[in-house]
Design a protein around this motif. Structure first.
Motif, PDB file in Angstrom:
ATOM      1  N   GLY A 146       0.812  -1.205   0.000  1.00 23.28           N
ATOM      2  CA  GLY A 146       0.000   0.000   0.000  1.00 23.28           C
ATOM      3  C   GLY A 146       0.845   1.254   0.000  1.00 23.28           C
ATOM      4  N   SER A 147       0.470   2.195  -0.821  1.00 26.11           N
ATOM      5  CA  SER A 147       1.223   3.446  -0.930  1.00 26.11           C
ATOM      6  C   SER A 147       0.581   4.509  -0.049  1.00 26.11           C
ATOM      7  N   GLY A 148       1.412   5.353   0.525  1.00 23.04           N
ATOM      8  CA  GLY A 148       0.896   6.450   1.327  1.00 23.04           C
ATOM      9  C   GLY A 148       0.474   5.991   2.707  1.00 23.04           C
ATOM     10  N   PRO A 149       0.186   6.949   3.585  1.00 20.20           N
ATOM     11  CA  PRO A 149      -0.158   6.597   4.970  1.00 20.20           C
ATOM     12  C   PRO A 149      -1.443   5.812   5.110  1.00 20.20           C
ATOM     13  N   ARG A 150      -2.451   6.070   4.254  1.00 25.53           N
ATOM     14  CA  ARG A 150      -3.712   5.338   4.394  1.00 25.53           C
ATOM     15  C   ARG A 150      -3.545   3.867   4.035  1.00 25.53           C
ATOM     16  N   GLY A 151      -2.834   3.579   2.942  1.00 26.98           N
ATOM     17  CA  GLY A 151      -2.609   2.196   2.564  1.00 26.98           C
ATOM     18  C   GLY A 151      -1.794   1.458   3.602  1.00 26.98           C
ATOM     19  N   GLN A 152      -0.762   2.111   4.124  1.00 28.80           N
ATOM     20  CA  GLN A 152       0.062   1.471   5.139  1.00 28.80           C
ATOM     21  C   GLN A 152      -0.717   1.253   6.434  1.00 28.80           C
ATOM     22  N   ALA A 153      -1.590   2.196   6.790  1.00 32.70           N
ATOM     23  CA  ALA A 153      -2.395   2.040   8.005  1.00 32.70           C
ATOM     24  C   ALA A 153      -3.334   0.840   7.888  1.00 32.70           C
ATOM     25  N   ARG A 154      -3.877   0.628   6.695  1.00 32.56           N
ATOM     26  CA  ARG A 154      -4.761  -0.529   6.499  1.00 32.56           C
ATOM     27  C   ARG A 154      -3.988  -1.847   6.605  1.00 32.56           C
ATOM     28  N   ILE A 155      -2.789  -1.885   6.055  1.00 35.94           N
ATOM     29  CA  ILE A 155      -1.970  -3.091   6.160  1.00 35.94           C
ATOM     30  C   ILE A 155      -1.675  -3.397   7.630  1.00 35.94           C
ATOM     31  N   THR A 156      -1.318  -2.364   8.381  1.00 39.45           N
ATOM     32  CA  THR A 156      -1.033  -2.544   9.801  1.00 39.45           C
ATOM     33  C   THR A 156      -2.268  -3.010  10.555  1.00 39.45           C
ATOM     34  N   ALA A 157      -3.432  -2.428  10.227  1.00 40.76           N
ATOM     35  CA  ALA A 157      -4.673  -2.813  10.904  1.00 40.76           C
ATOM     36  C   ALA A 157      -5.048  -4.254  10.587  1.00 40.76           C
ATOM     37  N   GLU A 158      -4.941  -4.657   9.331  1.00 48.51           N
ATOM     38  CA  GLU A 158      -5.221  -6.055   8.978  1.00 48.51           C
ATOM     39  C   GLU A 158      -4.338  -6.997   9.798  1.00 48.51           C
ATOM     40  N   ALA A 159      -3.059  -6.686   9.884  1.00 53.49           N
ATOM     41  CA  ALA A 159      -2.137  -7.546  10.614  1.00 53.49           C
ATOM     42  C   ALA A 159      -2.504  -7.616  12.100  1.00 53.49           C
ATOM     43  N   ALA A 160      -2.929  -6.487  12.664  1.00 56.93           N
ATOM     44  CA  ALA A 160      -3.295  -6.480  14.077  1.00 56.93           C
ATOM     45  C   ALA A 160      -4.527  -7.343  14.333  1.00 56.93           C
ATOM     46  N   TRP A 161      -5.508  -7.264  13.442  1.00 55.53           N
ATOM     47  CA  TRP A 161      -6.690  -8.117  13.590  1.00 55.53           C
ATOM     48  C   TRP A 161      -6.329  -9.591  13.410  1.00 55.53           C
ATOM     49  N   GLN A 162      -5.446  -9.895  12.479  1.00 53.36           N
ATOM     50  CA  GLN A 162      -5.027 -11.277  12.289  1.00 53.36           C
ATOM     51  C   GLN A 162      -4.279 -11.803  13.504  1.00 53.36           C
ATOM     52  N   ASP A 163      -3.453 -10.970  14.106  1.00 50.38           N
ATOM     53  CA  ASP A 163      -2.736 -11.389  15.316  1.00 50.38           C
ATOM     54  C   ASP A 163      -3.714 -11.717  16.436  1.00 50.38           C
ATOM     55  N   LEU A 164      -4.713 -10.852  16.629  1.00 50.50           N
ATOM     56  CA  LEU A 164      -5.706 -11.102  17.671  1.00 50.50           C
ATOM     57  C   LEU A 164      -6.478 -12.385  17.386  1.00 50.50           C
ATOM     58  N   ALA A 165      -6.868 -12.576  16.128  1.00 52.47           N
ATOM     59  CA  ALA A 165      -7.644 -13.757  15.767  1.00 52.47           C
ATOM     60  C   ALA A 165      -6.859 -15.037  16.010  1.00 52.47           C
ATOM     61  N   ARG A 166      -5.589 -15.033  15.626  1.00 56.86           N
ATOM     62  CA  ARG A 166      -4.773 -16.232  15.839  1.00 56.86           C
ATOM     63  C   ARG A 166      -4.555 -16.517  17.325  1.00 56.86           C
ATOM     64  N   ALA A 167      -4.353 -15.455  18.095  1.00 54.29           N
ATOM     65  CA  ALA A 167      -4.060 -15.636  19.519  1.00 54.29           C
ATOM     66  C   ALA A 167      -5.262 -16.135  20.301  1.00 54.29           C
ATOM     67  N   HIS A 168      -6.475 -15.804  19.820  1.00 55.85           N
ATOM     68  CA  HIS A 168      -7.667 -16.122  20.610  1.00 55.85           C
ATOM     69  C   HIS A 168      -8.704 -16.914  19.817  1.00 55.85           C
ATOM     70  N   ASP A 169      -8.297 -17.490  18.718  1.00 50.94           N
ATOM     71  CA  ASP A 169      -9.151 -18.366  17.925  1.00 50.94           C
ATOM     72  C   ASP A 169     -10.455 -17.669  17.518  1.00 50.94           C
TER      73      ASP A 169
END
Length: 283
Positions: free
Chosen positions: A118-141
């Motif tokens: 993702g280019s620019g701050p908005r694209g990068q923020a979305r990538i970071t947010a997706e990863a954070a949700w995936q981390d939570l999902a994996r940690a707590h099923d």
């Protein structure tokens, strides 16, 4: 069944009637417009401001849809309710992201397995947010599903008014192409996923016909029987910084997975059918 929507906005307004018709109880957050949320058939909760009620709603929810954009400090839902979400017992959890996570591909094709750039701050923020949700999902099923939405249009968000009032412009940037999606097709994709959960699933939500934005404006004018709006070179166009930023990415997005895995047949597979329907509806 109970659905909680964080950020009950335009897209959720089309999903909620589909759910309530099936007997679901939908609760949706809003910053300042509870009447709009209620008009869609959901129980409104002001947020910020109703944190205790939201913690109760998370604990009672069968499904949660997150439709809030990340801010400078990350995802606001995770910041406020991470621990409550970790304890939730959900059958479905959806996160609305954007195809902006793929960045610029110079008009080339991407699918759900493409590298995120993702280019620019908005694209990068979305990538970071997706990863954070995936981390939570994996940690707590948690049964997380990520939906990467293309440019959204639909009732009240079409090009016709600007064409009618003479403010529309055909912005010309050679090679520029966007994918888009009608809001009713977003709702049917989400409903299909709720009906057949596939945790950790990621879906591009777009139509079959990526197209240059000037072609869409031209087609709207043709449908209205009005002259083509003037063509303006991109580097000469008077645009807001936000509007100009969308032209930084040019790509075509594949949607095979929503068809193959969710069995979705798009109501509006291209902008021509989508615009014709909007015009017929008086939009």
């Amino acid at each position: 069944m109970k659905m909680l929507v964080f950020g009950h906005g335009y897209s959720a307004g089309f999903l909620t009637p589909l759910l309530t018709a099936r007997g679901w109880q939908v609760t949706g957050t809003t910053r300042d417009d509870p009447d709009r949320v209620a008009a869609a058939g959901a129980v409104p909760l002001l947020w910020p401001g109703s944190e205790d009620a939201l913690r109760t709603a998370i604990a009672q929810a069968d499904a949660i849809l997150v439709s809030t954009a990340p801010g400078p400090d990350g995802d606001p839902v995770l910041a406020a309710f991470r621990d409550d979400l970790a304890r939730a017992r959900l059958r479905w959890l959806g996160y609305l992201s954007t195809t902006g996570v793929y960045g610029d591909r110079d008009g080339g094709w991407v699918d759900e397995d493409s590298v995120l750039d993702g280019s620019g701050p908005r694209g990068q923020a979305r990538i970071t947010a997706e990863a954070a949700w995936q981390d939570l999902a994996r940690a707590h099923d948690l049964p997380l599903h990520i939906f990467r939405l293309a440019g959204i249009y639909g009732p009240g968000r079409g090009p016709f008014q600007k064409v009618r009032d003479g403010t529309a412009r055909r912005i010309i940037k050679p090679g520029q192409v966007f994918s888009r999606i009608h809001v009713e097709d977003i709702a049917q994709v989400l409903l299909a996923s709720i009906d057949a959960p596939d945790p950790i699933g990621i879906y591009n939500v777009c139509d079959d016909d990526p197209a240059p934005p000037q072609d869409v404006i031209a087609h709207a004018a043709t449908l209205l029987g009005l002259p083509l709006p003037p063509a303006v070179p991109f580097d000469q166009a008077d645009m807001t910084p936000m509007a100009r930023s969308f032209y930084g990415d040019s790509k075509r997005v594949r949607n095979d997975r929503i068809k193959r895995d969710l069995g979705v047949t798009l109501h509006y597979p291209d902008y021509q059918t989508g615009l014709a329907a909007l015009l017929a509806q008086g939009a």
